[in-house]
Write a protein that holds these residues in place. Structure first.
Motif, PDB file in Angstrom:
ATOM      1  N   GLU A  18      25.917 154.479   8.267  1.00  0.00           N
ATOM      2  CA  GLU A  18      26.732 154.822   7.087  1.00  0.00           C
ATOM      3  C   GLU A  18      26.381 156.213   6.559  1.00  0.00           C
ATOM      4  OE1 GLU A  18      25.179 151.638   7.326  1.00  0.00           O
ATOM      5  OE2 GLU A  18      27.118 151.092   8.224  1.00  0.00           O
ATOM      6  N   LYS A  19      25.517 156.926   7.277  1.00  0.00           N
ATOM      7  CA  LYS A  19      25.044 158.273   6.908  1.00  0.00           C
ATOM      8  C   LYS A  19      24.289 158.270   5.584  1.00  0.00           C
ATOM      9  CE  LYS A  19      27.012 159.533  10.648  1.00  0.00           C
ATOM     10  NZ  LYS A  19      26.168 159.574  11.870  1.00  0.00           N
ATOM     11  N   GLN A  20      23.602 157.174   5.341  1.00  0.00           N
ATOM     12  CA  GLN A  20      22.752 157.054   4.170  1.00  0.00           C
ATOM     13  C   GLN A  20      21.284 157.090   4.587  1.00  0.00           C
ATOM     14  OE1 GLN A  20      24.026 156.878   0.959  1.00  0.00           O
ATOM     15  NE2 GLN A  20      25.964 157.267   2.030  1.00  0.00           N
ATOM     16  N   VAL A  21      20.450 157.686   3.732  1.00  0.00           N
ATOM     17  CA  VAL A  21      19.013 157.719   3.992  1.00  0.00           C
ATOM     18  C   VAL A  21      18.372 156.502   3.322  1.00  0.00           C
ATOM     19  CG1 VAL A  21      16.904 159.093   3.869  1.00  0.00           C
ATOM     20  CG2 VAL A  21      19.116 160.232   3.853  1.00  0.00           C
ATOM     21  N   PRO A  22      17.735 155.616   4.082  1.00  0.00           N
ATOM     22  CA  PRO A  22      17.066 154.468   3.463  1.00  0.00           C
ATOM     23  C   PRO A  22      15.998 154.925   2.468  1.00  0.00           C
ATOM     24  CG  PRO A  22      17.266 154.152   5.838  1.00  0.00           C
ATOM     25  CD  PRO A  22      17.649 155.579   5.555  1.00  0.00           C
ATOM     26  N   GLN A  23      15.861 154.182   1.388  1.00  0.00           N
ATOM     27  CA  GLN A  23      14.875 154.542   0.371  1.00  0.00           C
ATOM     28  C   GLN A  23      13.466 154.595   0.951  1.00  0.00           C
ATOM     29  OE1 GLN A  23      15.168 155.586  -2.858  1.00  0.00           O
ATOM     30  NE2 GLN A  23      17.340 155.696  -2.373  1.00  0.00           N
ATOM     31  N   VAL A 238       7.996 153.621  20.697  1.00  0.00           N
ATOM     32  CA  VAL A 238       9.284 153.199  20.149  1.00  0.00           C
ATOM     33  C   VAL A 238       9.016 152.482  18.832  1.00  0.00           C
ATOM     34  CG1 VAL A 238      11.379 151.852  20.495  1.00  0.00           C
ATOM     35  CG2 VAL A 238      10.281 152.981  22.449  1.00  0.00           C
ATOM     36  N   THR A 239       9.543 153.035  17.760  1.00  0.00           N
ATOM     37  CA  THR A 239       9.352 152.468  16.434  1.00  0.00           C
ATOM     38  C   THR A 239      10.503 151.527  16.097  1.00  0.00           C
ATOM     39  OG1 THR A 239       8.884 153.029  14.125  1.00  0.00           O
ATOM     40  CG2 THR A 239      10.499 154.402  15.263  1.00  0.00           C
ATOM     41  N   ALA A 240      10.534 151.038  14.873  1.00  0.00           N
ATOM     42  CA  ALA A 240      11.627 150.178  14.429  1.00  0.00           C
ATOM     43  C   ALA A 240      12.886 151.018  14.214  1.00  0.00           C
ATOM     44  CB  ALA A 240      11.225 149.465  13.135  1.00  0.00           C
ATOM     45  N   SER A 241      13.987 150.373  13.945  1.00  0.00           N
ATOM     46  CA  SER A 241      15.247 151.073  13.729  1.00  0.00           C
ATOM     47  C   SER A 241      15.234 151.787  12.384  1.00  0.00           C
ATOM     48  CB  SER A 241      16.426 150.096  13.773  1.00  0.00           C
ATOM     49  OG  SER A 241      16.408 149.255  12.625  1.00  0.00           O
ATOM     50  N   VAL A 242      16.221 152.649  12.193  1.00  0.00           N
ATOM     51  CA  VAL A 242      16.287 153.455  10.972  1.00  0.00           C
ATOM     52  C   VAL A 242      16.361 152.582   9.726  1.00  0.00           C
ATOM     53  CG1 VAL A 242      18.803 153.714  11.227  1.00  0.00           C
ATOM     54  CG2 VAL A 242      17.544 155.317   9.803  1.00  0.00           C
ATOM     55  N   ASP A 243      17.043 151.448   9.786  1.00  0.00           N
ATOM     56  CA  ASP A 243      17.194 150.579   8.618  1.00  0.00           C
ATOM     57  C   ASP A 243      16.076 149.554   8.486  1.00  0.00           C
ATOM     58  OD1 ASP A 243      19.477 151.467   7.189  1.00  0.00           O
ATOM     59  OD2 ASP A 243      20.776 150.669   8.750  1.00  0.00           O
ATOM     60  N   GLU A 244      15.122 149.593   9.394  1.00  0.00           N
ATOM     61  CA  GLU A 244      14.023 148.617   9.364  1.00  0.00           C
ATOM     62  C   GLU A 244      12.665 149.302   9.186  1.00  0.00           C
ATOM     63  OE1 GLU A 244      14.628 146.571  13.045  1.00  0.00           O
ATOM     64  OE2 GLU A 244      16.134 145.219  12.192  1.00  0.00           O
ATOM     65  N   GLY A 245      12.683 150.459   8.524  1.00  0.00           N
ATOM     66  CA  GLY A 245      11.438 151.152   8.245  1.00  0.00           C
ATOM     67  C   GLY A 245      10.871 151.917   9.421  1.00  0.00           C
ATOM     68  N   GLY A 246      11.745 152.357  10.329  1.00  0.00           N
ATOM     69  CA  GLY A 246      11.286 153.019  11.541  1.00  0.00           C
ATOM     70  C   GLY A 246      10.523 154.310  11.304  1.00  0.00           C
ATOM     71  N   ILE A 247      10.945 155.106  10.323  1.00  0.00           N
ATOM     72  CA  ILE A 247      10.238 156.363  10.054  1.00  0.00           C
ATOM     73  C   ILE A 247       8.833 156.079   9.529  1.00  0.00           C
ATOM     74  CG2 ILE A 247      10.191 158.447   8.630  1.00  0.00           C
ATOM     75  CD1 ILE A 247      12.234 158.543  10.902  1.00  0.00           C
TER      76      ILE A 247
END
Length: 257
Positions: A18-23, A238-247
């Motif tokens: 959705e082109k949103q940056v997770p908090q 390989v980390t988690a996905s962008v919406d699952e705290g990957g960063i």
């Protein structure tokens, strides 16, 4: 190993579908900065496509246009443009197959075909404004990258047609056009040189086909859990996905937060 700089792709890495940056990503980047590690955007996007994101995250430096235009804290330090002769061949070849092009300068972008549905669909997926129309823009401005609008089954039309250009798919209807040999890794190397750092000092996060060279060039290459499957062999982790705290997970793995 204590890493000193971290490079981040945008689409599918810093932002979700959705082109949103997770908090959680916003908080993780802030913590990274507090720990004295420089975050840098490394993207296929042009600078005018991600300025609000950079401001949101407080990131001052970037490797943009797949390594073709690099800026460190407001100071441009590397340029890689597509030669005019290469653009001429590309325009002629694409026209023969009724394929539209979008040309990206450092400050704006234009298409050479008005109201083309493939242009609209691909650019709209980036959640940015549509390009203007100027069929001669590429003749009068430095071009760092182009979009070629064709579908996957049409790619053979371009195989072997250019020995001086590289095509990388990023959308079902669009491919990036770069100078042959061009990649984010080139831009990253230019920034590392400027800062007196080596690739071993760097971490990079990515998820797409244009991240292969970047992940293998740095000391620690991290692929997102939502990455294109062809990217995974190029990653060290390989980390988690962008919406699952990957960063956050990846930065913890690198012992940076």
């Amino acid at each position: 190993m204590t890493y000193k700089i971290a490079f981040f792709d945008i689409d599918g890495t810093l932002v979700n579908e959705e082109k949103q940056v997770p908090q959680d990503t916003i908080a993780a980047i802030a913590e990274l900065k507090e720990n004295g590690v420089e975050p840098v955007i490394a993207t296929g996007r042009a600078p005018y496509f991600f300025q609000p994101l950079a401001e949101l995250l407080g990131i001052e430096s970037f490797v943009s246009l797949n390594g073709a235009y690099v800026v460190y804290k407001g100071d441009p330090l590397y340029h890689r443009t597509i030669p005019l002769s290469s653009l001429e061949k590309l325009v002629e070849h694409a026209a023969r197959h009724n394929h539209s092009l979008v040309f990206e300068g450092s400050e704006t972008f234009f298409t050479n075909v008005e109201n083309h549905p493939h242009v609209y669909e691909a650019v709209a997926s980036l959640r940015v404004d549509q390009p203007g129309y100027d069929p001669d823009f590429w003749r009068n401005t430095d071009i760092y990258q182009a979009f070629l609008h064709c579908e996957a089954h049409e790619e053979p039309l371009y195989e072997g047609a250019f020995d001086d250009l590289r095509l990388v798919r990023w959308h079902p209807k669009a491919m990036d056009v770069l100078v042959a040999g061009g990649s984010k890794a080139q831009g990253i190397e230019a920034m590392l040189d400027r800062l007196g750092l080596t690739p071993a000092d760097a971490v990079a996060f990515g998820d797409g086909l244009n991240d292969k060279e970047m992940l293998t060039h740095v000391g620690l290459g991290i692929a997102m859990g939502n990455s294109h499957k062809e990217l995974l062999p190029y990653a060290d982790y390989v980390t988690a996905s962008v919406d699952e705290g990957g960063i956050r997970q990846g930065l913890r793995y690198a012992k940076l937060i």
